[in-house]
Design a protein around this motif. Structure first.
Motif, PDB file in Angstrom:
ATOM      1  N   VAL A  97      11.387 -20.860 -11.448  1.00 32.04           N
ATOM      2  CA  VAL A  97      12.464 -20.201 -12.159  1.00 32.04           C
ATOM      3  C   VAL A  97      11.951 -18.847 -12.632  1.00 32.04           C
ATOM      4  N   LEU A  98      12.820 -18.057 -13.196  1.00 38.12           N
ATOM      5  CA  LEU A  98      12.462 -16.730 -13.666  1.00 38.12           C
ATOM      6  C   LEU A  98      11.200 -16.785 -14.527  1.00 38.12           C
ATOM      7  N   SER A  99      10.267 -15.943 -14.241  1.00 37.71           N
ATOM      8  CA  SER A  99       9.005 -15.794 -14.979  1.00 37.71           C
ATOM      9  C   SER A  99       8.030 -16.953 -14.812  1.00 37.71           C
ATOM     10  N   SER A 100       8.248 -17.845 -13.858  1.00 37.01           N
ATOM     11  CA  SER A 100       7.274 -18.922 -13.654  1.00 37.01           C
ATOM     12  C   SER A 100       6.030 -18.349 -12.978  1.00 37.01           C
ATOM     13  N   GLN A 101       4.874 -18.927 -13.298  1.00 39.08           N
ATOM     14  CA  GLN A 101       3.606 -18.468 -12.747  1.00 39.08           C
ATOM     15  C   GLN A 101       2.791 -19.654 -12.257  1.00 39.08           C
ATOM     16  N   THR A 102       1.959 -19.387 -11.288  1.00 41.65           N
ATOM     17  CA  THR A 102       1.012 -20.372 -10.785  1.00 41.65           C
ATOM     18  C   THR A 102      -0.383 -19.833 -11.036  1.00 41.65           C
ATOM     19  N   HIS A 103      -1.265 -20.667 -11.526  1.00 41.21           N
ATOM     20  CA  HIS A 103      -2.641 -20.243 -11.787  1.00 41.21           C
ATOM     21  C   HIS A 103      -3.401 -20.066 -10.471  1.00 41.21           C
ATOM     22  N   LEU A 104      -4.495 -19.362 -10.569  1.00 44.09           N
ATOM     23  CA  LEU A 104      -5.361 -19.137  -9.415  1.00 44.09           C
ATOM     24  C   LEU A 104      -5.740 -20.471  -8.787  1.00 44.09           C
ATOM     25  N   HIS A 105      -5.483 -20.613  -7.487  1.00 44.85           N
ATOM     26  CA  HIS A 105      -5.778 -21.867  -6.792  1.00 44.85           C
ATOM     27  C   HIS A 105      -5.851 -21.604  -5.293  1.00 44.85           C
ATOM     28  N   TYR A 106      -6.252 -22.624  -4.557  1.00 43.28           N
ATOM     29  CA  TYR A 106      -6.162 -22.549  -3.100  1.00 43.28           C
ATOM     30  C   TYR A 106      -5.527 -23.831  -2.584  1.00 43.28           C
ATOM     31  N   ASP A 107      -4.951 -23.731  -1.412  1.00 46.52           N
ATOM     32  CA  ASP A 107      -4.277 -24.862  -0.785  1.00 46.52           C
ATOM     33  C   ASP A 107      -5.056 -25.291   0.451  1.00 46.52           C
ATOM     34  N   TYR A 108      -5.051 -26.581   0.719  1.00 48.13           N
ATOM     35  CA  TYR A 108      -5.721 -27.105   1.912  1.00 48.13           C
ATOM     36  C   TYR A 108      -4.916 -26.846   3.175  1.00 48.13           C
ATOM     37  N   SER A 109      -3.610 -26.757   3.044  1.00 45.26           N
ATOM     38  CA  SER A 109      -2.760 -26.616   4.227  1.00 45.26           C
ATOM     39  C   SER A 109      -2.091 -25.245   4.244  1.00 45.26           C
ATOM     40  N   HIS A 110      -1.468 -24.942   5.361  1.00 45.91           N
ATOM     41  CA  HIS A 110      -0.709 -23.705   5.490  1.00 45.91           C
ATOM     42  C   HIS A 110       0.533 -23.790   4.618  1.00 45.91           C
ATOM     43  N   ASN A 111       1.072 -22.634   4.273  1.00 46.34           N
ATOM     44  CA  ASN A 111       2.230 -22.592   3.395  1.00 46.34           C
ATOM     45  C   ASN A 111       3.353 -21.786   4.025  1.00 46.34           C
ATOM     46  N   PHE A 112       4.543 -22.119   3.612  1.00 45.93           N
ATOM     47  CA  PHE A 112       5.732 -21.354   3.968  1.00 45.93           C
ATOM     48  C   PHE A 112       6.452 -21.064   2.661  1.00 45.93           C
ATOM     49  N   HIS A 113       6.723 -19.804   2.395  1.00 47.24           N
ATOM     50  CA  HIS A 113       7.401 -19.421   1.159  1.00 47.24           C
ATOM     51  C   HIS A 113       8.729 -18.781   1.506  1.00 47.24           C
ATOM     52  N   ALA A 114       9.748 -19.134   0.757  1.00 50.62           N
ATOM     53  CA  ALA A 114      11.074 -18.546   0.935  1.00 50.62           C
ATOM     54  C   ALA A 114      11.573 -18.059  -0.419  1.00 50.62           C
ATOM     55  N   VAL A 115      12.120 -16.873  -0.432  1.00 48.76           N
ATOM     56  CA  VAL A 115      12.720 -16.314  -1.638  1.00 48.76           C
ATOM     57  C   VAL A 115      14.227 -16.342  -1.432  1.00 48.76           C
ATOM     58  N   LEU A 116      14.918 -17.111  -2.251  1.00 53.55           N
ATOM     59  CA  LEU A 116      16.376 -17.213  -2.127  1.00 53.55           C
ATOM     60  C   LEU A 116      17.093 -16.151  -2.945  1.00 53.55           C
ATOM     61  N   ARG A 117      16.476 -15.789  -4.067  1.00 55.25           N
ATOM     62  CA  ARG A 117      17.052 -14.744  -4.909  1.00 55.25           C
ATOM     63  C   ARG A 117      15.948 -14.194  -5.800  1.00 55.25           C
ATOM     64  N   GLY A 118      15.939 -12.900  -5.994  1.00 54.97           N
ATOM     65  CA  GLY A 118      14.932 -12.294  -6.842  1.00 54.97           C
ATOM     66  C   GLY A 118      13.700 -11.874  -6.071  1.00 54.97           C
ATOM     67  N   LYS A 119      12.525 -12.073  -6.681  1.00 52.44           N
ATOM     68  CA  LYS A 119      11.289 -11.672  -6.015  1.00 52.44           C
ATOM     69  C   LYS A 119      10.161 -12.637  -6.356  1.00 52.44           C
ATOM     70  N   LYS A 120       9.190 -12.678  -5.477  1.00 54.50           N
ATOM     71  CA  LYS A 120       7.998 -13.512  -5.633  1.00 54.50           C
ATOM     72  C   LYS A 120       6.799 -12.618  -5.405  1.00 54.50           C
ATOM     73  N   HIS A 121       5.892 -12.634  -6.361  1.00 49.81           N
ATOM     74  CA  HIS A 121       4.702 -11.788  -6.301  1.00 49.81           C
ATOM     75  C   HIS A 121       3.486 -12.664  -6.020  1.00 49.81           C
ATOM     76  N   PHE A 122       2.667 -12.266  -5.046  1.00 52.50           N
ATOM     77  CA  PHE A 122       1.462 -12.992  -4.675  1.00 52.50           C
ATOM     78  C   PHE A 122       0.250 -12.087  -4.857  1.00 52.50           C
ATOM     79  N   LEU A 123      -0.842 -12.660  -5.299  1.00 56.85           N
ATOM     80  CA  LEU A 123      -2.135 -11.992  -5.298  1.00 56.85           C
ATOM     81  C   LEU A 123      -3.025 -12.867  -4.422  1.00 56.85           C
TER      82      LEU A 123
END
Length: 87
Positions: free
Chosen positions: A11-37
């Motif tokens: 949701v608006l202003s949600s954040q994820t802490h620094l992490h890594y994933d074991y598998s590949h990812n697919f990201h979709a933005v339905l509305r607004g924006k998603k920022h990745f570092l």
């Protein structure tokens, strides 16, 4: 055959802490924006990940939005790059 292992939504202003994933990812933005570092795998030593047997082994110890470079000096050597997806 691809299998959906998890589905996360934010949701608006949600954040994820620094992490890594074991598998590949697919990201979709339905509305607004998603920022990745994003960091390359070669930066793992600079990101202060928890040890492999720790319960948080896929997460970093650093608060990436407000890093303590005295406690985590190698973070300054990390070569992350920013990506923003906007819809």
């Amino acid at each position: 055959i691809a299998v959906l292992e998890s589905l996360n939504q934010g949701v608006l202003s949600s954040q994820t802490h620094l992490h890594y994933d074991y598998s590949h990812n697919f990201h979709a933005v339905l509305r607004g924006k998603k920022h990745f570092l994003l960091f390359p795998p070669s930066d793992w030593e600079n990101l202060y990940l928890y040890p492999s047997l720790h319960p948080y082994s896929t997460k970093g110890q650093v608060v990436i939005d407000n890093p303590d470079l005295i406690a985590f000096p190698k973070l300054a050597q990390a070569t992350g790059f920013e990506v923003t997806c906007v819809l």
